[in-house]
Design a protein around this motif. Sequence first.
Motif, PDB file in Angstrom:
ATOM      1  N   ILE A  42       0.938  -1.350  -0.121  1.00 11.73           N
ATOM      2  CA  ILE A  42      -0.094  -0.120   0.119  1.00 11.73           C
ATOM      3  C   ILE A  42       0.948   1.286   0.063  1.00 11.73           C
ATOM      4  CG2 ILE A  42      -2.024  -0.919   0.948  1.00 11.73           C
ATOM      5  CD1 ILE A  42      -1.040  -0.054   3.740  1.00 11.73           C
ATOM      6  N   PRO A  43       0.265   2.204  -0.577  1.00  9.14           N
ATOM      7  CA  PRO A  43       1.383   3.598  -0.656  1.00  9.14           C
ATOM      8  C   PRO A  43       1.336   4.198   0.951  1.00  9.14           C
ATOM      9  CG  PRO A  43      -0.882   4.085  -1.449  1.00  9.14           C
ATOM     10  CD  PRO A  43      -0.766   2.501  -1.193  1.00  9.14           C
ATOM     11  N   TYR A  44       2.386   4.815   0.985  1.00  9.34           N
ATOM     12  CA  TYR A  44       2.520   5.695   2.310  1.00  9.34           C
ATOM     13  C   TYR A  44       3.401   6.747   2.188  1.00  9.34           C
ATOM     14  CZ  TYR A  44       7.333   3.307   1.734  1.00  9.34           C
ATOM     15  OH  TYR A  44       8.386   2.909   1.187  1.00  9.34           O
ATOM     16  N   SER A  45       3.274   7.658   3.236  1.00  8.93           N
ATOM     17  CA  SER A  45       4.167   8.664   3.381  1.00  8.93           C
ATOM     18  C   SER A  45       5.257   8.630   4.381  1.00  8.93           C
ATOM     19  CB  SER A  45       3.300  10.024   3.808  1.00  8.93           C
ATOM     20  OG  SER A  45       2.771   9.658   5.036  1.00  8.93           O
ATOM     21  N   GLY A  46       6.361   9.271   4.069  1.00  3.79           N
ATOM     22  CA  GLY A  46       7.666   9.069   4.914  1.00  3.79           C
ATOM     23  C   GLY A  46       8.381   8.017   4.292  1.00  3.79           C
ATOM     24  N   SER A  47       9.198   7.512   4.986  1.00  2.00           N
ATOM     25  CA  SER A  47      10.331   6.372   4.600  1.00  2.00           C
ATOM     26  C   SER A  47      10.358   4.901   5.370  1.00  2.00           C
ATOM     27  CB  SER A  47      11.688   7.103   4.813  1.00  2.00           C
ATOM     28  OG  SER A  47      12.691   6.107   4.354  1.00  2.00           O
ATOM     29  N   ILE A  48      10.227   4.120   4.570  1.00  2.58           N
ATOM     30  CA  ILE A  48      10.416   2.643   5.042  1.00  2.58           C
ATOM     31  C   ILE A  48      11.575   1.906   4.323  1.00  2.58           C
ATOM     32  CG2 ILE A  48       9.266   0.280   5.400  1.00  2.58           C
ATOM     33  CD1 ILE A  48       6.626   1.957   5.253  1.00  2.58           C
ATOM     34  N   LYS A  49      12.446   1.464   5.158  1.00  4.84           N
ATOM     35  CA  LYS A  49      13.621   0.759   4.395  1.00  4.84           C
ATOM     36  C   LYS A  49      13.872  -0.418   5.123  1.00  4.84           C
ATOM     37  CE  LYS A  49      16.007   5.423   3.227  1.00  4.84           C
ATOM     38  NZ  LYS A  49      17.306   6.064   3.540  1.00  4.84           N
ATOM     39  N   ILE A  50      14.336  -1.391   3.940  1.00  5.54           N
ATOM     40  CA  ILE A  50      14.694  -2.567   4.458  1.00  5.54           C
ATOM     41  C   ILE A  50      16.419  -2.775   3.938  1.00  5.54           C
ATOM     42  CG2 ILE A  50      14.556  -5.137   3.799  1.00  5.54           C
ATOM     43  CD1 ILE A  50      11.616  -4.265   3.628  1.00  5.54           C
ATOM     44  N   ASN A  51      17.221  -3.080   4.857  1.00 10.43           N
ATOM     45  CA  ASN A  51      18.478  -3.127   4.457  1.00 10.43           C
ATOM     46  C   ASN A  51      18.988  -1.970   3.733  1.00 10.43           C
ATOM     47  OD1 ASN A  51      18.871  -5.642   5.773  1.00 10.43           O
ATOM     48  ND2 ASN A  51      18.472  -6.721   3.906  1.00 10.43           N
ATOM     49  N   GLY A  52      18.462  -0.728   3.869  1.00 17.63           N
ATOM     50  CA  GLY A  52      18.967   0.478   3.376  1.00 17.63           C
ATOM     51  C   GLY A  52      18.366   0.811   2.259  1.00 17.63           C
ATOM     52  N   LYS A  53      17.365  -0.012   1.859  1.00 15.17           N
ATOM     53  CA  LYS A  53      16.578   0.350   0.371  1.00 15.17           C
ATOM     54  C   LYS A  53      15.208   0.682   0.462  1.00 15.17           C
ATOM     55  CE  LYS A  53      19.329  -3.452  -1.694  1.00 15.17           C
ATOM     56  NZ  LYS A  53      19.332  -4.959  -2.114  1.00 15.17           N
ATOM     57  N   GLU A  54      14.821   1.959   0.061  1.00 10.18           N
ATOM     58  CA  GLU A  54      13.493   2.223   0.209  1.00 10.18           C
ATOM     59  C   GLU A  54      12.542   1.092  -0.233  1.00 10.18           C
ATOM     60  OE1 GLU A  54      10.608   4.628   1.917  1.00 10.18           O
ATOM     61  OE2 GLU A  54      12.588   5.309   1.980  1.00 10.18           O
ATOM     62  N   VAL A  55      11.472   0.963   0.243  1.00 13.92           N
ATOM     63  CA  VAL A  55      10.640  -0.087   0.042  1.00 13.92           C
ATOM     64  C   VAL A  55       9.737   0.254  -1.139  1.00 13.92           C
ATOM     65  CG1 VAL A  55       8.320  -1.125   0.449  1.00 13.92           C
ATOM     66  CG2 VAL A  55      10.193  -1.032   2.156  1.00 13.92           C
ATOM     67  N   ARG A  56       9.465   1.472  -1.468  1.00 11.09           N
ATOM     68  CA  ARG A  56       8.718   1.850  -2.524  1.00 11.09           C
ATOM     69  C   ARG A  56       9.694   1.729  -4.070  1.00 11.09           C
ATOM     70  NH1 ARG A  56       6.646   6.529   0.162  1.00 11.09           N
ATOM     71  NH2 ARG A  56       8.646   7.426   0.164  1.00 11.09           N
ATOM     72  N   SER A  57      10.850   1.466  -3.801  1.00  5.99           N
ATOM     73  CA  SER A  57      11.761   1.157  -5.047  1.00  5.99           C
ATOM     74  C   SER A  57      12.376  -0.273  -5.126  1.00  5.99           C
ATOM     75  CB  SER A  57      12.551   2.180  -5.213  1.00  5.99           C
ATOM     76  OG  SER A  57      13.701   2.251  -4.044  1.00  5.99           O
ATOM     77  N   ALA A  58      11.939  -0.696  -4.016  1.00  3.34           N
ATOM     78  CA  ALA A  58      12.663  -2.210  -3.884  1.00  3.34           C
ATOM     79  C   ALA A  58      11.694  -3.250  -3.350  1.00  3.34           C
ATOM     80  CB  ALA A  58      13.694  -2.036  -2.736  1.00  3.34           C
ATOM     81  N   LYS A  59      10.442  -3.349  -4.301  1.00  2.07           N
ATOM     82  CA  LYS A  59       9.562  -4.264  -4.041  1.00  2.07           C
ATOM     83  C   LYS A  59       9.893  -5.762  -4.174  1.00  2.07           C
ATOM     84  CE  LYS A  59       5.494  -1.259  -4.709  1.00  2.07           C
ATOM     85  NZ  LYS A  59       4.322  -1.062  -5.354  1.00  2.07           N
ATOM     86  N   ASN A  60      10.980  -6.066  -4.866  1.00  2.00           N
ATOM     87  CA  ASN A  60      11.395  -7.159  -5.192  1.00  2.00           C
ATOM     88  C   ASN A  60      12.373  -7.570  -4.205  1.00  2.00           C
ATOM     89  OD1 ASN A  60       9.352  -7.659  -7.049  1.00  2.00           O
ATOM     90  ND2 ASN A  60      10.601  -6.531  -8.847  1.00  2.00           N
ATOM     91  N   LEU A  61      12.709  -7.112  -3.146  1.00  2.00           N
ATOM     92  CA  LEU A  61      13.770  -7.160  -2.271  1.00  2.00           C
ATOM     93  C   LEU A  61      13.721  -9.226  -1.771  1.00  2.00           C
ATOM     94  CD1 LEU A  61      13.646  -4.514   0.496  1.00  2.00           C
ATOM     95  CD2 LEU A  61      15.499  -5.368  -0.813  1.00  2.00           C
ATOM     96  N   LEU A  62      14.850  -9.655  -2.244  1.00  2.88           N
ATOM     97  CA  LEU A  62      14.915 -11.095  -2.170  1.00  2.88           C
ATOM     98  C   LEU A  62      15.175 -11.557  -0.670  1.00  2.88           C
ATOM     99  CD1 LEU A  62      16.634 -12.126  -5.406  1.00  2.88           C
ATOM    100  CD2 LEU A  62      14.260 -11.784  -4.971  1.00  2.88           C
ATOM    101  N   GLU A  63      15.786 -10.558   0.101  1.00  2.00           N
ATOM    102  CA  GLU A  63      15.911 -10.973   1.475  1.00  2.00           C
ATOM    103  C   GLU A  63      14.895 -10.908   2.157  1.00  2.00           C
ATOM    104  OE1 GLU A  63      17.984  -6.849   1.036  1.00  2.00           O
ATOM    105  OE2 GLU A  63      17.378  -8.373  -0.282  1.00  2.00           O
ATOM    106  N   TYR A  64      13.618 -10.350   1.960  1.00  2.14           N
ATOM    107  CA  TYR A  64      12.538 -10.107   2.698  1.00  2.14           C
ATOM    108  C   TYR A  64      11.371 -10.877   2.538  1.00  2.14           C
ATOM    109  CZ  TYR A  64       8.599  -7.679   4.353  1.00  2.14           C
ATOM    110  OH  TYR A  64       7.171  -7.429   5.094  1.00  2.14           O
ATOM    111  N   SER A  65      10.793 -11.384   3.567  1.00  2.42           N
ATOM    112  CA  SER A  65       9.723 -12.277   3.294  1.00  2.42           C
ATOM    113  C   SER A  65       8.609 -11.787   4.464  1.00  2.42           C
ATOM    114  CB  SER A  65       9.763 -13.628   3.344  1.00  2.42           C
ATOM    115  OG  SER A  65       8.792 -14.392   2.648  1.00  2.42           O
ATOM    116  N   THR A  66       7.160 -12.001   3.957  1.00  2.00           N
ATOM    117  CA  THR A  66       6.110 -11.902   4.831  1.00  2.00           C
ATOM    118  C   THR A  66       5.040 -13.042   4.859  1.00  2.00           C
ATOM    119  OG1 THR A  66       4.372 -10.264   5.566  1.00  2.00           O
ATOM    120  CG2 THR A  66       4.836 -10.403   3.137  1.00  2.00           C
ATOM    121  N   ASN A  67       4.485 -13.400   5.526  1.00  2.00           N
ATOM    122  CA  ASN A  67       3.243 -14.196   5.721  1.00  2.00           C
ATOM    123  C   ASN A  67       1.777 -13.598   5.230  1.00  2.00           C
ATOM    124  OD1 ASN A  67       2.559 -12.873   8.133  1.00  2.00           O
ATOM    125  ND2 ASN A  67       1.684 -14.727   8.883  1.00  2.00           N
TER     126      ASN A  67
END
Length: 199
Positions: A42-67
Amino acid sequence: MSLKGTRILKGINLVVENTVALLYGTNGSGKTTLIRAISGLIPYSGSIKINGKEVRSAKNLLEYSTNLPEVYFIGNTVLDTAKIVAELKGGDLREFLELVERFGLESKKVINKPFYKLSTGERSLVTLSLALFAKPRVCTLDEPLENVDPQKREKVIRVIRERVKEGIIVTHDKDLVKVFSGTPVYTMIEGELFEGIKV
Protein backbone atom coordinates in the motif's frame (compact mmCIF):
# COMPACT_ATOMS: atom_id res chain seq x y z
CA MET A 1 -0.52 7.29 6.75
CA SER A 2 -4.02 7.81 5.38
CA LEU A 3 -6.33 5.39 3.59
CA LYS A 4 -9.45 6.72 1.85
CA GLY A 5 -9.01 10.02 3.66
CA THR A 6 -8.77 8.45 7.13
CA ARG A 7 -5.49 8.67 9.00
CA ILE A 8 -4.50 5.15 10.06
CA LEU A 9 -0.88 5.37 11.25
CA LYS A 10 0.43 8.35 13.17
CA GLY A 11 4.11 9.27 13.35
CA ILE A 12 5.51 5.73 13.44
CA ASN A 13 9.26 5.68 14.15
CA LEU A 14 10.69 2.18 14.52
CA VAL A 15 14.12 0.68 13.87
CA VAL A 16 14.60 -3.09 14.01
CA GLU A 17 18.15 -4.29 13.49
CA ASN A 18 19.59 -7.76 14.14
CA THR A 19 16.64 -8.67 16.35
CA VAL A 20 12.97 -9.58 16.28
CA ALA A 21 10.46 -7.05 17.62
CA LEU A 22 6.96 -7.96 18.74
CA LEU A 23 4.17 -5.56 17.79
CA TYR A 24 1.21 -6.07 20.11
CA GLY A 25 -2.25 -4.55 19.79
CA THR A 26 -5.94 -5.22 19.48
CA ASN A 27 -7.68 -5.80 16.17
CA GLY A 28 -8.08 -2.57 14.24
CA SER A 29 -5.14 -0.80 15.90
CA GLY A 30 -3.15 -0.52 12.64
CA LYS A 31 -0.69 -3.41 13.03
CA THR A 32 -1.49 -5.18 9.77
CA THR A 33 -1.63 -1.87 7.90
CA LEU A 34 1.95 -1.21 9.02
CA ILE A 35 3.06 -4.66 7.81
CA ARG A 36 1.32 -4.10 4.47
CA ALA A 37 3.16 -0.79 4.09
CA ILE A 38 6.50 -2.42 4.98
CA SER A 39 5.74 -5.08 2.37
CA GLY A 40 5.17 -2.45 -0.33
CA LEU A 41 1.51 -3.41 -0.75
CA ILE A 42 0.00 0.00 0.00
CA PRO A 43 1.21 3.57 -0.56
CA TYR A 44 2.64 5.47 2.39
CA SER A 45 4.20 8.80 3.27
CA GLY A 46 7.58 9.02 4.99
CA SER A 47 10.31 6.42 4.64
CA ILE A 48 10.36 2.64 5.06
CA LYS A 49 13.70 0.94 4.42
CA ILE A 50 14.77 -2.69 4.41
CA ASN A 51 18.53 -3.14 4.47
CA GLY A 52 18.90 0.50 3.49
CA LYS A 53 16.63 0.22 0.42
CA GLU A 54 13.43 2.24 0.24
CA VAL A 55 10.49 -0.14 -0.03
CA ARG A 56 8.77 1.91 -2.73
CA SER A 57 11.71 1.29 -5.07
CA ALA A 58 12.62 -2.19 -3.85
CA LYS A 59 9.45 -4.26 -3.93
CA ASN A 60 11.41 -7.27 -5.17
CA LEU A 61 13.76 -7.43 -2.19
CA LEU A 62 14.80 -11.06 -2.19
CA GLU A 63 16.04 -10.98 1.40
CA TYR A 64 12.61 -9.96 2.75
CA SER A 65 9.55 -12.13 3.27
CA THR A 66 6.10 -11.92 4.89
CA ASN A 67 3.19 -14.25 5.57
CA LEU A 68 0.54 -11.81 4.31
CA PRO A 69 -1.75 -13.94 2.10
CA GLU A 70 -2.15 -11.35 -0.67
CA VAL A 71 1.55 -11.66 -1.48
CA TYR A 72 0.98 -15.24 -2.58
CA PHE A 73 -1.91 -14.86 -5.00
CA ILE A 74 0.53 -15.52 -7.84
CA GLY A 75 -0.14 -19.13 -8.82
CA ASN A 76 -3.13 -21.33 -9.55
CA THR A 77 -2.28 -23.73 -6.73
CA VAL A 78 -0.18 -23.74 -3.57
CA LEU A 79 2.49 -25.75 -5.41
CA ASP A 80 2.56 -23.27 -8.31
CA THR A 81 3.06 -20.44 -5.83
CA ALA A 82 5.82 -22.30 -3.95
CA LYS A 83 7.65 -22.94 -7.22
CA ILE A 84 7.51 -19.24 -8.12
CA VAL A 85 8.79 -18.23 -4.67
CA ALA A 86 11.57 -20.84 -4.87
CA GLU A 87 12.64 -19.56 -8.28
CA LEU A 88 12.56 -15.89 -7.23
CA LYS A 89 14.27 -16.30 -3.87
CA GLY A 90 16.48 -19.30 -4.44
CA GLY A 91 14.61 -21.48 -1.95
CA ASP A 92 14.53 -25.26 -1.98
CA LEU A 93 11.04 -26.57 -2.73
CA ARG A 94 11.73 -29.62 -0.57
CA GLU A 95 12.12 -27.30 2.45
CA PHE A 96 8.69 -25.85 1.75
CA LEU A 97 7.16 -29.33 1.74
CA GLU A 98 9.06 -30.24 4.92
CA LEU A 99 7.75 -27.13 6.70
CA VAL A 100 4.19 -27.90 5.65
CA GLU A 101 4.60 -31.39 7.13
CA ARG A 102 6.26 -30.03 10.30
CA PHE A 103 3.21 -27.85 10.83
CA GLY A 104 1.05 -30.97 10.86
CA LEU A 105 -0.45 -30.67 7.39
CA GLU A 106 -0.42 -33.39 4.74
CA SER A 107 1.53 -31.74 1.93
CA LYS A 108 -0.01 -33.99 -0.72
CA LYS A 109 -3.47 -32.78 0.28
CA VAL A 110 -2.76 -29.03 0.32
CA ILE A 111 -0.19 -28.37 -2.42
CA ASN A 112 -2.58 -28.96 -5.31
CA LYS A 113 -5.34 -26.77 -3.89
CA PRO A 114 -5.88 -23.14 -4.87
CA PHE A 115 -5.62 -20.78 -1.90
CA TYR A 116 -9.36 -20.12 -1.79
CA LYS A 117 -10.02 -23.83 -1.15
CA LEU A 118 -7.75 -23.98 1.91
CA SER A 119 -9.34 -23.76 5.35
CA THR A 120 -8.37 -20.69 7.40
CA GLY A 121 -6.03 -22.83 9.50
CA GLU A 122 -4.41 -24.39 6.44
CA ARG A 123 -3.99 -20.97 4.84
CA SER A 124 -2.24 -19.61 7.93
CA LEU A 125 0.25 -22.48 7.99
CA VAL A 126 0.81 -22.54 4.21
CA THR A 127 1.53 -18.80 4.01
CA LEU A 128 3.88 -19.11 6.99
CA SER A 129 5.68 -21.97 5.20
CA LEU A 130 5.93 -19.84 2.05
CA ALA A 131 7.33 -16.95 4.07
CA LEU A 132 10.00 -19.00 5.83
CA PHE A 133 11.20 -21.80 3.58
CA ALA A 134 13.61 -19.62 1.56
CA LYS A 135 15.27 -18.48 4.82
CA PRO A 136 14.75 -14.71 4.43
CA ARG A 137 17.12 -12.34 6.17
CA VAL A 138 14.28 -10.03 7.23
CA CYS A 139 10.73 -11.20 7.90
CA THR A 140 7.42 -9.74 9.03
CA LEU A 141 4.77 -12.10 10.34
CA ASP A 142 1.17 -11.03 10.80
CA GLU A 143 -0.63 -13.00 13.55
CA PRO A 144 1.25 -16.27 12.88
CA LEU A 145 -0.84 -18.20 15.45
CA GLU A 146 -4.24 -16.98 14.30
CA ASN A 147 -6.56 -19.83 13.24
CA VAL A 148 -3.87 -22.39 14.18
CA ASP A 149 -5.05 -25.43 16.13
CA PRO A 150 -3.81 -25.36 19.74
CA GLN A 151 -1.90 -28.64 19.26
CA LYS A 152 0.07 -27.09 16.38
CA ARG A 153 0.99 -23.80 18.07
CA GLU A 154 4.15 -25.16 19.71
CA LYS A 155 5.42 -26.41 16.34
CA VAL A 156 4.81 -22.99 14.79
CA ILE A 157 6.58 -21.18 17.62
CA ARG A 158 9.57 -23.53 17.35
CA VAL A 159 9.95 -22.91 13.62
CA ILE A 160 9.61 -19.14 14.04
CA ARG A 161 12.33 -19.19 16.69
CA GLU A 162 14.59 -21.20 14.37
CA ARG A 163 14.09 -19.15 11.23
CA VAL A 164 13.20 -15.56 12.09
CA LYS A 165 16.28 -13.69 13.30
CA GLU A 166 15.36 -10.15 12.20
CA GLY A 167 11.99 -8.56 11.64
CA ILE A 168 8.60 -7.92 13.21
CA ILE A 169 5.99 -10.31 14.57
CA VAL A 170 2.50 -8.80 14.88
CA THR A 171 0.13 -10.28 17.44
CA HIS A 172 -2.84 -9.61 19.69
CA ASP A 173 -1.99 -12.77 21.64
CA LYS A 174 -0.42 -12.03 25.04
CA ASP A 175 0.66 -15.67 25.34
CA LEU A 176 2.89 -15.23 22.28
CA VAL A 177 4.41 -12.13 23.88
CA LYS A 178 5.23 -14.23 26.96
CA VAL A 179 6.83 -16.95 24.82
CA PHE A 180 9.17 -14.37 23.27
CA SER A 181 10.13 -12.78 26.59
CA GLY A 182 13.32 -10.75 26.29
CA THR A 183 12.33 -9.60 22.81
CA PRO A 184 11.63 -5.87 22.26
CA VAL A 185 7.87 -5.30 22.49
CA TYR A 186 5.84 -2.39 21.15
CA THR A 187 2.13 -1.73 21.43
CA MET A 188 0.03 -0.09 18.75
CA ILE A 189 -3.03 1.85 19.88
CA GLU A 190 -5.20 3.61 17.29
CA GLY A 191 -2.29 3.89 14.86
CA GLU A 192 0.27 5.12 17.40
CA LEU A 193 3.28 3.12 18.53
CA PHE A 194 4.35 2.84 22.17
CA GLU A 195 7.29 1.00 23.70
CA GLY A 196 6.39 -1.95 25.91
CA ILE A 197 3.01 -3.51 26.62
CA LYS A 198 0.19 -1.02 27.04
CA VAL A 199 -3.30 -2.13 27.93
